[in-house]
Write a protein that holds these residues in place. Structure first.
Motif, PDB file in Angstrom:
ATOM      1  N   VAL A 182      38.382  49.841  40.901  1.00  0.00           N
ATOM      2  CA  VAL A 182      37.975  50.654  39.246  1.00  0.00           C
ATOM      3  C   VAL A 182      36.495  49.637  39.050  1.00  0.00           C
ATOM      4  O   VAL A 182      35.881  50.373  38.231  1.00  0.00           O
ATOM      5  CB  VAL A 182      38.677  49.874  37.868  1.00  0.00           C
ATOM      6  N   SER A 183      36.592  48.117  39.023  1.00  0.00           N
ATOM      7  CA  SER A 183      34.802  47.584  39.495  1.00  0.00           C
ATOM      8  C   SER A 183      33.681  48.815  40.068  1.00  0.00           C
ATOM      9  O   SER A 183      32.733  48.997  39.311  1.00  0.00           O
ATOM     10  CB  SER A 183      34.755  46.801  39.332  1.00  0.00           C
ATOM     11  N   GLU A 184      34.438  49.176  41.744  1.00  0.00           N
ATOM     12  CA  GLU A 184      33.087  50.330  42.031  1.00  0.00           C
ATOM     13  C   GLU A 184      33.063  51.798  41.117  1.00  0.00           C
ATOM     14  O   GLU A 184      31.707  51.867  41.371  1.00  0.00           O
ATOM     15  CB  GLU A 184      34.088  50.747  43.341  1.00  0.00           C
ATOM     16  N   LEU A 185      34.220  51.637  41.145  1.00  0.00           N
ATOM     17  CA  LEU A 185      33.938  53.035  40.053  1.00  0.00           C
ATOM     18  C   LEU A 185      33.156  52.915  38.376  1.00  0.00           C
ATOM     19  O   LEU A 185      32.118  54.219  38.275  1.00  0.00           O
ATOM     20  CB  LEU A 185      35.844  54.114  39.914  1.00  0.00           C
ATOM     21  N   MET A 186      32.969  51.515  37.829  1.00  0.00           N
ATOM     22  CA  MET A 186      31.917  51.742  36.842  1.00  0.00           C
ATOM     23  C   MET A 186      30.937  51.248  37.583  1.00  0.00           C
ATOM     24  O   MET A 186      29.872  52.051  37.141  1.00  0.00           O
ATOM     25  CB  MET A 186      32.563  50.163  35.976  1.00  0.00           C
ATOM     26  N   ILE A 187      30.658  50.869  38.593  1.00  0.00           N
ATOM     27  CA  ILE A 187      29.381  50.610  39.311  1.00  0.00           C
ATOM     28  C   ILE A 187      28.386  52.055  39.573  1.00  0.00           C
ATOM     29  O   ILE A 187      27.561  52.460  39.242  1.00  0.00           O
ATOM     30  CB  ILE A 187      29.116  49.832  40.542  1.00  0.00           C
ATOM     31  N   ASP A 188      29.527  52.719  40.220  1.00  0.00           N
ATOM     32  CA  ASP A 188      28.886  54.126  40.532  1.00  0.00           C
ATOM     33  C   ASP A 188      28.971  54.962  39.281  1.00  0.00           C
ATOM     34  O   ASP A 188      27.694  55.375  39.799  1.00  0.00           O
ATOM     35  CB  ASP A 188      30.051  55.020  41.402  1.00  0.00           C
ATOM     36  N   TRP A 189      29.585  54.979  38.151  1.00  0.00           N
ATOM     37  CA  TRP A 189      29.679  55.894  36.957  1.00  0.00           C
ATOM     38  C   TRP A 189      28.068  55.448  36.303  1.00  0.00           C
ATOM     39  O   TRP A 189      26.723  56.017  35.619  1.00  0.00           O
ATOM     40  CB  TRP A 189      30.644  55.564  36.017  1.00  0.00           C
ATOM     41  N   GLN A 190      27.575  54.041  36.297  1.00  0.00           N
ATOM     42  CA  GLN A 190      26.403  53.868  35.689  1.00  0.00           C
ATOM     43  C   GLN A 190      25.263  53.604  36.768  1.00  0.00           C
ATOM     44  O   GLN A 190      24.268  53.986  36.339  1.00  0.00           O
ATOM     45  CB  GLN A 190      26.899  52.023  35.430  1.00  0.00           C
ATOM     46  N   GLN A 191      25.879  53.851  37.869  1.00  0.00           N
ATOM     47  CA  GLN A 191      23.880  54.713  39.083  1.00  0.00           C
ATOM     48  C   GLN A 191      24.167  55.623  38.770  1.00  0.00           C
ATOM     49  O   GLN A 191      22.836  55.824  38.348  1.00  0.00           O
ATOM     50  CB  GLN A 191      24.072  53.735  39.771  1.00  0.00           C
ATOM     51  N   ALA A 192      25.188  56.445  38.781  1.00  0.00           N
ATOM     52  CA  ALA A 192      24.929  57.787  38.787  1.00  0.00           C
ATOM     53  C   ALA A 192      24.223  58.423  37.077  1.00  0.00           C
ATOM     54  O   ALA A 192      23.415  59.455  37.564  1.00  0.00           O
ATOM     55  CB  ALA A 192      25.973  58.535  38.569  1.00  0.00           C
ATOM     56  N   TRP A 193      24.530  57.570  36.273  1.00  0.00           N
ATOM     57  CA  TRP A 193      23.796  58.289  34.747  1.00  0.00           C
ATOM     58  C   TRP A 193      22.818  57.347  33.969  1.00  0.00           C
ATOM     59  O   TRP A 193      22.326  57.413  33.322  1.00  0.00           O
ATOM     60  CB  TRP A 193      25.186  57.880  33.630  1.00  0.00           C
ATOM     61  N   GLY A 194      22.082  56.306  35.043  1.00  0.00           N
ATOM     62  CA  GLY A 194      21.180  55.276  34.761  1.00  0.00           C
ATOM     63  C   GLY A 194      21.656  54.404  33.008  1.00  0.00           C
ATOM     64  O   GLY A 194      20.953  54.345  31.955  1.00  0.00           O
ATOM     65  N   THR A 195      22.888  54.083  33.119  1.00  0.00           N
ATOM     66  CA  THR A 195      22.895  53.446  31.831  1.00  0.00           C
ATOM     67  C   THR A 195      23.427  52.280  32.367  1.00  0.00           C
ATOM     68  O   THR A 195      23.959  51.790  33.608  1.00  0.00           O
ATOM     69  CB  THR A 195      24.151  53.721  31.256  1.00  0.00           C
ATOM     70  N   THR A 196      23.404  51.226  31.473  1.00  0.00           N
ATOM     71  CA  THR A 196      25.333  49.517  31.948  1.00  0.00           C
ATOM     72  C   THR A 196      25.854  48.907  31.388  1.00  0.00           C
ATOM     73  O   THR A 196      26.633  48.694  30.950  1.00  0.00           O
ATOM     74  CB  THR A 196      24.014  48.468  30.982  1.00  0.00           C
ATOM     75  N   SER A 197      26.180  50.866  29.758  1.00  0.00           N
ATOM     76  CA  SER A 197      27.293  50.214  29.295  1.00  0.00           C
ATOM     77  C   SER A 197      29.001  50.841  30.266  1.00  0.00           C
ATOM     78  O   SER A 197      28.225  51.677  31.412  1.00  0.00           O
ATOM     79  CB  SER A 197      27.190  51.408  28.473  1.00  0.00           C
ATOM     80  N   ASP A 198      29.875  51.033  30.392  1.00  0.00           N
ATOM     81  CA  ASP A 198      31.294  50.809  30.744  1.00  0.00           C
ATOM     82  C   ASP A 198      31.966  52.679  30.436  1.00  0.00           C
ATOM     83  O   ASP A 198      31.454  52.678  28.972  1.00  0.00           O
ATOM     84  CB  ASP A 198      32.216  49.741  30.796  1.00  0.00           C
ATOM     85  N   PRO A 199      31.683  52.911  30.615  1.00  0.00           N
ATOM     86  CA  PRO A 199      32.995  54.364  30.459  1.00  0.00           C
ATOM     87  C   PRO A 199      34.086  54.099  30.319  1.00  0.00           C
ATOM     88  O   PRO A 199      34.803  53.160  30.898  1.00  0.00           O
ATOM     89  CB  PRO A 199      32.639  55.249  31.949  1.00  0.00           C
ATOM     90  N   LYS A 200      34.533  54.883  29.426  1.00  0.00           N
ATOM     91  CA  LYS A 200      36.046  54.964  29.311  1.00  0.00           C
ATOM     92  C   LYS A 200      36.627  56.066  30.168  1.00  0.00           C
ATOM     93  O   LYS A 200      36.461  56.773  30.491  1.00  0.00           O
ATOM     94  CB  LYS A 200      36.894  55.409  27.918  1.00  0.00           C
ATOM     95  N   ILE A 201      38.051  54.710  30.690  1.00  0.00           N
ATOM     96  CA  ILE A 201      38.348  55.470  32.237  1.00  0.00           C
ATOM     97  C   ILE A 201      39.929  55.383  32.007  1.00  0.00           C
ATOM     98  O   ILE A 201      40.916  55.060  31.506  1.00  0.00           O
ATOM     99  CB  ILE A 201      38.450  54.681  33.894  1.00  0.00           C
ATOM    100  N   SER A 202      40.264  57.269  32.411  1.00  0.00           N
ATOM    101  CA  SER A 202      41.411  58.081  32.426  1.00  0.00           C
ATOM    102  C   SER A 202      42.292  57.292  33.972  1.00  0.00           C
ATOM    103  O   SER A 202      41.044  58.485  34.178  1.00  0.00           O
ATOM    104  CB  SER A 202      41.651  58.997  31.377  1.00  0.00           C
TER     105      SER A 202
END
Length: 381
Positions: A182-202
């Protein structure tokens, strides 16, 4: 021959005057004609503007009511999902929503991972809708569309069950592999979209409980073979209790929801309903619990009215069911006293009273009993 006599000066001047008047009248008519034409054109343009303004206002009102919600959303499908003929998500979604292939982040490819993920972006219909949102994303104009900070991750049993491996099987142990994922998934998402906020994951889990049962059956067969002299070495499998505990742990620790699907049809329905809910979310009015209860009448409520409304605060207790209980137990003291007189029958005391014998509401009766009689603060009502 005699020369033509010259016209008197007064007659020639009269002819010139008349000719000038005719020309003046002709010019005047031409000017009036042009003015009328201009007035008609101005009136036509004014009516057209009014028509367009009214049409624009109508569309604005329709947009405010969510009429064009499905035309405002873009579904970003990972290539592994877009090309997957088994799930057939493209054919399910394309009739209602705009579909676009979206390659997952560079960080994921560097880690040699293949995630099947769905994401969404949107833009108001009056500002260009889904097509304009997609154009803004492709041209890296992040301010020209709304990025929905939510992702849906597809995981099958072979991918999810290994993540449940724990250091030990004590109750207070966590799930380190699941936490890392989950942590790596959040980091990948942040890098892909250039943001520091966390996504809502399902997490969409496909046939995980069924596969876990099959793995346990195979393991038991292997153990029987070991008893007959055939040495087999199998991995330690998570129990069903650990599986459900992991889902609760994900929800509490990371606010990650888990959706279990046992068929392809359930997957298709889940993705479609989630996309529709995300598209319509900006136009939904969130209702509070207070709005779910009828407004109190002007007259002062009686003790029975208060007791009736207290019962309706329980999930799945309608006004009719509450009145059925009040008819048997007019006050809360009467119900608690009945519970105390026969503790063994207490949990099922209201099972037939709630629906007047039409259905057996055992679970609901037990829930109400725990609320009033449980001494364990950890009990879930």
């Amino acid at each position: 021959s005699e020369p033509t006599p010259a016209l008197p000066a007064s007659t020639a001047a009269e002819k010139e005057r008349r000719k000038a008047e005719q020309q003046a009248r002709a010019l005047q008519k031409q000017r009036e004609k042009e003015e009328r034409k201009q007035q008609r054109e101005q009136l036509r343009q004014q009516r057209e503007k009014q028509k367009q303004a009214k049409k624009h206002q109508t569309k604005q009102a329709q947009q405010a009511n969510g009429r064009f919600a499905h035309q405002e959303i873009v579904v970003l499908l990972d290539p592994l999902l877009l090309d997957n003929g088994e799930y057939a998500l493209h054919s399910v979604l394309k009739e209602t929503f705009l579909i676009q292939e979206y390659d997952w982040s560079v960080a994921q490819r560097q880690r040699n991972k293949q995630s099947r993920i769905i994401q969404w972006i949107r833009k108001d219909f009056m500002e260009g809708g889904a097509a304009e949102a997609l154009d803004g994303m492709e041209n890296k104009r992040s301010q020209s569309y709304q990025h929905i900070r939510r992702i849906l991750v597809f995981l099958n049993a072979n991918e999810f069950i290994p993540l449940l491996k724990r250091r030990n099987h004590e109750d207070d142990d966590d799930y380190p592999l699941l936490a890392d994922y989950v942590s790596e998934l959040m980091i990948d998402w942040q890098q892909a979209w250039g943001t520091t906020s966390d996504p809502k994951i399902s997490l969409l889990l496909y046939r995980v409980p069924d596969a876990l049962d099959e793995m346990w059956i195979n393991q038991r067969n292997e153990q029987q073979q070991q008893q007959h002299g055939q040495q087999q070495h199998g991995q330690q499998l998570p129990t069903e209790s650990e599986f459900h505990d992991a889902l609760q742990w994900l929800l509490i620790q990371y606010r990650v929801e888990s959706i279990q699907c046992s068929t392809i049809e359930q997957i298709q329905s889940t993705v479609f309903k989630m996309t529709r809910a995300i598209a319509e979310a900006p136009y939904k009015t969130h209702v509070t619990e207070l709005q779910c209860i009828k407004k109190i009448k002007a007259a002062a409520p009686t003790a029975e009215d208060t007791w009736l409304r207290q019962l309706q605060m329980f999930p799945r207790v309608s006004e009719i069911k509450a009145r059925n209980v009040v008819a048997e137990f007019p006050t809360v003291d009467a119900l608690v006293e009945a519970y105390g007189e026969n503790p063994d029958a207490g949990p099922a005391l209201l099972a037939k009273i709630l629906s007047k014998g039409k259905t057996n509401e055992v679970l609901l009766s037990q829930s109400i009993y725990r609320f009033f009689m449980s001494t364990n603060p950890m009990d879930m009502v």
